[in-house]
Enzyme design. Structure first.
Site, PDB file in Angstrom:
ATOM      1  N   CYS A   1      27.862  99.040 102.537  1.00  0.00           N
ATOM      2  CA  CYS A   1      28.898  99.853 102.104  1.00  0.00           C
ATOM      3  C   CYS A   1      28.303 100.824 101.184  1.00  0.00           C
ATOM      4  CB  CYS A   1      30.131  99.238 101.447  1.00  0.00           C
ATOM      5  SG  CYS A   1      31.414 100.267 100.784  1.00  0.00           S
TER       6      CYS A   1
ATOM      7  N   LYS B   1      23.732  91.796 100.449  1.00  0.00           N
ATOM      8  CA  LYS B   1      23.884  93.016  99.563  1.00  0.00           C
ATOM      9  C   LYS B   1      23.235  92.958  98.175  1.00  0.00           C
ATOM     10  CE  LYS B   1      27.355  96.437  98.330  1.00  0.00           C
ATOM     11  NZ  LYS B   1      29.052  96.827  98.257  1.00  0.00           N
TER      12      LYS B   1
ATOM     13  N   GLU C   1      31.553  95.470 107.568  1.00  0.00           N
ATOM     14  CA  GLU C   1      31.489  94.829 106.198  1.00  0.00           C
ATOM     15  C   GLU C   1      32.425  93.992 106.249  1.00  0.00           C
ATOM     16  OE1 GLU C   1      31.507  95.711 101.542  1.00  0.00           O
ATOM     17  OE2 GLU C   1      32.273  97.167 102.800  1.00  0.00           O
TER      18      GLU C   1
END
Length: 510
Positions: A383, A331, A272
């Site tokens: 994440c 995301k 990330e």
């Protein structure tokens, strides 16, 4: 002994038992402990004489669990967020107090149903109450399902065999059921004499554990390749306090380039925000140096890079580079106070106190396709997104492999990264897919489709994890149904329990 405990001592013991429950999770993996501690919690609930004391027992159990189990949030706020010691501690305490309201709710509900048949209460109603509390915590206010008790059962416990069918909340239900059965072995929960339900309770415990073990033998998916794909997961180990320093950006990019050039894998994964520069601002010559050697051998790269669209919206994204067509994943499930700040007028003090870079991201689209690279269909998640099992299955059954791109450097040398690894193991188990974890400081790992870690890098070292994977297809019951069955069953049990309680009250009244 328990009969002699006063209310204050009962709360202290509840707090301690909650804190000890963290040992059931990674990196300790004492998976029988959560069931035993839930059994003790039931003893405490049965010891309570009113709603207030029962609520406080549940609340203090939760405080012990969350203050201990999420202490890494303090590290993030104090060490890397620049917040002062006392304010960071206060934030963690308030956050833990909020999470503990859900276990407090369990205490209230237990007290409400206390007058119904004890067998029905302990074997069905208590598991349903506990499960609904965890489901609520996992959904309300964007959700925080971290430390849901079901995670503690992966991958070693026999209960993990239920994972592909029920998901993590189903495992929590069975844990609470085992706790209830353990209490039924005793005449009273705090009485040492063996009760009349002991033989049947032991049989129930045996059947649940045996069934879970048998289910572990089922293959819910099947390989879709005859040849394996070689993968390289690059762990850059960039310190969080240096990651967003503009003067070090070129050095970070060069380090990743150097590492990438040392592997000949079919698919390279970088974590990330591996490149601490917006995609639009990356030097074209650097991308060419990074991409050309990979293109020449027909390979691909997936790398985390922040981006800005023409409307000036920022996204936490993963880009594909290499021989396949360029693709992007943005995301979707953002972390409040990490990826973005909700209610800025209300929490302005927090924004000023916590110096968190890259905290103004926008949500990506819900309907993003899998990324097709290196002969695989990759279900990408970034994440914190892999904490939500029902969101991960959006990419199923199309995805042949799952990949998590993470920067857990925020949490320092704490329990967080190992706990996060165990959560990823649950996602592999639920979906029957390999999970690739590309992280900045760890835990970088390859998890097989049964939820077992097959290869892993040591934390806080700059290294490459190489391995081979085979994509899989197939649909587990959890992929098909999600959390709905566990939720519906739990609600139905509560409704039936409420009806039984209501009828009992009518009979008792003159």
């Amino acid at each position: 002994m328990l009969k002699k405990l006063n209310n204050s001592q009962l709360l202290i013991f509840s707090f301690l038992i909650g804190g000890i429950s963290v040992l059931g999770f990674a990196p300790f993996y004492l998976y029988p402990l959560p069931a035993l501690n839930l059994a003790i919690l039931v003893i405490f609930f049965e010891r309570c004489k009113n709603f207030t004391s029962s609520f406080l027992v549940g609340l203090f159990f939760g405080l012990g669990l969350f203050i201990t189990g999420t202490s890494w949030i303090f590290v993030s706020l104090y060490k890397f967020g620049g917040m002062n010691f006392f304010l960071a501690g206060t934030v963690v305490l308030l956050f833990s107090l909020y999470l503990s309201l859900y276990t407090g709710f369990v205490g209230l509900a237990f007290q409400y149903f206390k007058k119904i048949n004890r067998v029905f209460l302990l074997l069905l109603v208590f598991p349903a109450i506990w499960t609904l509390a965890e489901v609520g915590r996992g959904y309300i206010l964007t959700g925080f399902p971290w430390l849901s008790f079901g995670y503690s059962q992966v991958p070693l416990s026999p209960l993990s065999g239920f994972g592909p069918i029920t998901g993590v909340y189903g495992l929590s239900f069975f844990l609470a059921l085992l706790a209830g059965a353990l209490n039924l072995i005793l005449k009273d929960s705090y009485h040492p004499k063996i009760g009349k339900y002991a033989p049947k309770s032991i049989l129930i415990i045996f059947c649940i554990l045996a069934s879970g073990h048998a289910l572990k033998l089922i293959e819910w998916s099947y390989p879709v390749q005859k040849t394996s794909t070689t993968v390289a997961l690059i762990q850059g180990n960039v310190a969080q306090n240096l990651k967003w320093e503009p003067r070090l950006a070129i050095q970070t990019l060069e380090n990743y380039l150097k590492l990438a050039l040392t592997t000949k894998a079919d698919l390279l994964l970088l974590p990330e925000t591996a490149f601490p520069v917006f995609h639009e601002n990356l030097p074209k010559e650097f991308l060419e140096r990074f991409e050309e050697p990979v293109k020449e051998r027909g390979a691909d790269i997936l790398v985390g890079i922040p981006e800005i669209d023409p409307q000036n919206k920022k996204f936490n994204s993963v880009f594909s580079l290499g021989s396949s067509p360029s693709q992007t994943y943005r995301k979707i499930h953002l972390v409040p106070f990490g990826d973005y700040f909700p209610f800025q007028k209300l929490f302005g003090w927090f924004i000023k106190s916590a110096k968190i870079p890259m905290s103004s991201f926008s949500h990506g689209s819900l309907n993003q396709p899998v990324i097709e690279v290196a002969g695989q269909k990759i279900g990408v998640n970034i994440c914190y997104e892999d904490v939500f099992g029902e969101e991960i299955i959006r990419h199923l059954p199309q995805a042949t492999v799952l990949a998590n791109f993470t920067n857990d450097a925020w949490w320092g040398k704490s329990l967080a990264s190992k706990q996060h690894l165990q959560i990823s193991q649950m996602r592999s188990l639920e979906t029957s897919r390999v999970m690739l974890r590309a992280t900045n400081t760890g835990v970088t790992a390859i998890i097989d489709w049964r939820g077992k870690v097959r290869a892993v890098l040591p934390e806080f070292e700059s290294k490459i994890l190489e391995g081979t994977i085979i994509g899989r297809q197939g649909t587990t019951p959890f992929v098909f149904l999600g959390n709905s069955p566990v939720f519906i069953i739990s609600i139905s049990i509560i409704v039936v329990g409420a009806q039984i309680r209501s009828k009992r009250n009518k009979i008792i009244r003159p």
